[in-house]
Enzyme design. Structure first.
Site, short mmCIF file in Angstrom:
data_model
loop_
_atom_site.label_atom_id
_atom_site.label_comp_id
_atom_site.label_asym_id
_atom_site.label_seq_id
_atom_site.Cartn_x
_atom_site.Cartn_y
_atom_site.Cartn_z
CE LYS A 141 78.33 16.23 2.45
NZ LYS A 141 78.44 16.89 1.12
CG ASP B 53 80.46 21.92 2.44
OD1 ASP B 53 81.65 22.25 2.62
OD2 ASP B 53 80.05 21.37 1.39
CE LYS C 213 79.81 24.39 -0.22
NZ LYS C 213 79.68 23.91 -1.62
NE ARG D 124 83.29 14.01 -4.12
CZ ARG D 124 83.06 14.42 -5.36
NH1 ARG D 124 83.85 14.04 -6.35
NH2 ARG D 124 82.05 15.21 -5.63
N1 BES Z 1 77.59 19.97 0.01
C1 BES Z 1 78.04 20.20 -1.31
C2 BES Z 1 77.03 19.81 -2.38
C3 BES Z 1 75.76 20.64 -2.43
C4 BES Z 1 75.68 21.74 -3.26
C5 BES Z 1 74.66 20.26 -1.70
C6 BES Z 1 74.51 22.46 -3.32
C7 BES Z 1 73.49 20.98 -1.77
C8 BES Z 1 73.42 22.09 -2.57
C9 BES Z 1 79.31 19.40 -1.58
O1 BES Z 1 80.12 19.16 -0.49
C10 BES Z 1 80.10 20.18 -2.56
O2 BES Z 1 80.49 21.28 -2.25
N2 BES Z 1 80.30 19.61 -3.73
C11 BES Z 1 81.01 20.24 -4.76
C12 BES Z 1 81.89 19.20 -5.42
C13 BES Z 1 82.88 19.75 -6.38
C14 BES Z 1 83.94 20.56 -5.64
C15 BES Z 1 83.53 18.60 -7.10
C16 BES Z 1 80.02 20.80 -5.77
O3 BES Z 1 78.99 20.18 -6.00
O4 BES Z 1 80.27 21.89 -6.30
ZN ZN Z 2 79.16 19.08 1.35
ZN ZN Z 3 81.50 20.75 -0.09
#
Ligand code: BES
Ligand code: ZN
Ligand code: ZN
Length: 505
Positions: free
Chosen positions: A271, A276, A283, A357
């Protein structure tokens, strides 16, 4: 810093720092000295024994006691190191042990460190394997990322000149070959750490593509192809293109190809979200800076490729990196939008922060359409939910094939990387069904987020191809730091991948 194997009597070693090992005995509070620790203790008229007694040192793993040589003619620094219970010592413990020693040596600004390897440790791990792990622990423990500090701060960073592992004359050459191998593995890990630690406006998708091109230009058995927007559009990679819409940086789809002597092909996918923000599903500001870590999977793939031509595994390796920023720019993808991935499946985007994803959907589709892989392994900082499940140190493994899963778990343990299998619960597939598209990118439910993330990815790989997904959201980055890794990127996954690729015939 040079790491080397040597045969020298510890009692005659002239380096400015010596490390010797001790073990817990059978009885409570009892400490057993290694042969080398005994010799040094004798030379110092029992100083080490007295130290152990006064400090009530238990020889627990990675605990150390520091002193100076009592002999007037030498101003040697001496470190007594606890091994812990030998039968319980894992590869991970050994990495930490080596890192603890080199960190102490750095703290006291040693210039030459001599480590008297006890035969007990060699016997437990095997000479070559022990030396490999010890060298990796030393190299990773000594790692620091300071290139963005000013000259005054940079000057304060202490570099140890050499670390010598003392062993018997019959073992010295095999220990040296283990060290050499460990050096290659460490280079790959530090390469990955550097990429993750660099600022996100440096490590753009274009930059990652350039890194891949530079890697390939240095060897003749690695080739590279970096695709831009137009080529991705032709292939129907609307997942990556959709996520990239909010960013001013062009997305890239990076392909690396290492030609092994075997035609068996393993595809590794990383990935590559170079930052992000969450996109329009933004966020919170607090902690957002850590989201430069979201290309850790990509960085691990590049780290692996940085040493493949030196390691020369038999298997052919393809590396795929879908790289883009996830930004909330004026053209950003919106919650409610629908995109169709390369394999023809339509995805309803309900939360733009579940972007990993969506870009992986195209990468996995590409891997299955273009190759006949013996295995596909993806590494992704995919879900916060995986961190809730397994904590910060352990990656989640999802796999559609028990053989591949067992191989990876075994290799991860031998590499000192924590990995735990989680289930692809088929009943939960319901949760990602969409009312307007084939699937949706979030469930809207609170629980099981790491699993539903993995189930989403599974939609893009046929059951006939062994596929593993490593959710590395926890261990890819450390906010607290440890002797083995300072704060920042850890390079998680590189050692497991390298050992796995080497094990494939
Ligand atoms: N990059 C994040 C996941 C992440 C979170 C990696 C903390 C490392 C540390 C991912 O893209 C994300 O934001 N995922 C969301 C998914 C949700 C919206 C279903 C998450 O985990 O909150
Ligand atoms: Zn991410
Ligand atoms: Zn994300």
């Amino acid at each position: 810093m040079k790491i080397q194997a040597k045969t020298v009597d510890i009692a005659k070693a002239t380096a400015d720092m010596l490390a010797v090992f001790v073990f817990p005995g059978k009885n409570d509070g009892e400490v057993v000295f290694s042969e080398e620790a005994k010799r040094l203790d004798k030379k110092f008229s029992g100083l080490l024994t007295r130290m152990v007694d006064t400090e009530k040192f238990t020889a627990a793993t990675s605990k150390t006691l520091f002193t100076y040589s009592p002999l007037a003619e030498q101003n040697q620094k001496v470190l007594l190191v606890g091994v812990g219970v030998l039968d319980k010592l894992s590869a991970r413990d050994l990495l930490h042990l080596a890192a603890a020693v080199v960190n102490r040596a750095k703290d006291v600004r040693a210039s030459e460190l001599v480590v008297a390897i006890p035969s007990e440790l060699i016997d437990r791990f095997g000479s070559q394997n022990f030396a490999e792990l010890y060298a990796i622990g030393t190299r990773l423990g000594a790692y620091s990322f300071h290139k963005h500090k000013g000259p005054a701060e940079q000057a304060k960073v202490h570099e140890i000149g050499s670390v010598s592992l003392l062993t018997s004359p019959s073992k010295v050459s095999v220990v040296q070959s283990g060290i050499d191998k460990g050096e290659i593995f460490s280079l790959a890990v530090t390469f990955t750490r550097d990429l993750v630690n660099d600022p996100p406006s440096t490590t753009t998708p274009t930059y990652l593509g350039d890194v891949a091109k530079t890697l390939a230009s240095k060897t003749n058995n690695i080739s590279v192809d970096v695709m831009g927007k137009t080529e991705m559009a032709k292939l129907g990679m609307n997942g990556i293109l959709g996520i990239a819409r909010g960013s001013s940086q062009e997305p890239k789809f990076i392909k690396l190809h290492y030609q092994g002597s075997s035609s068996k092909t393993v595809v590794i996918v990383g990935k590559g979200i170079t930052f992000d923000t969450g996109g329009l599903s933004l966020k919170p500001a607090e902690g957002m800076e850590t989201m430069k870590l979201d290309m850790s999977g990509a960085a691990a793939v590049l780290g692996v490729f940085s040493v493949l031509s030196e390691l020369k595994p038999k298997v052919t390796v393809v590396g795929l990196i879908p790289a883009t920023e996830n930004m909330p720019g004026p053209s950003a993808i919106k919650p409610g939008d629908v995109v169709t991935a390369m394999n023809g499946k339509s995805i309803e985007i309900l939360n733009t922060d579940a972007e990993g994803r969506v870009v992986l959907a195209d990468a996995l589709s590409y891997a299955t359409a273009k190759y006949k892989p013996a295995a596909i392994i993806d590494l992704a900082t995919l879900t916060g939910a995986c961190m809730v499940a397994l904590g910060e140190d352990v990656a989640g493994l999802f796999c559609n094939n028990d053989v591949l899963s067992d191989d990876l778990l075994k290799v991860a343990a031998a590499s000192g990387e924590e990995l735990w299998r989680l289930p692809l619960v088929s009943a939960y597939r319901e949760l990602i069904k969409s009312s307007v598209a084939d699937i949706k990118n979030i469930t809207g439910k609170r629980y099981g987020g790491a699993i539903t993330g993995a189930l989403f990815l599974q939609e893009f790989v046929p059951d006939t191809i062994p596929w593993a997904h490593l959710d590395i959201a926890g261990p890819a980055f450390t906010e607290k730091g440890s002797p083995l890794s300072p704060k920042g990127g850890t390079g998680y996954g590189v050692l497991t991948l390298l050992n796995y690729l080497e094990s494939q015939k």
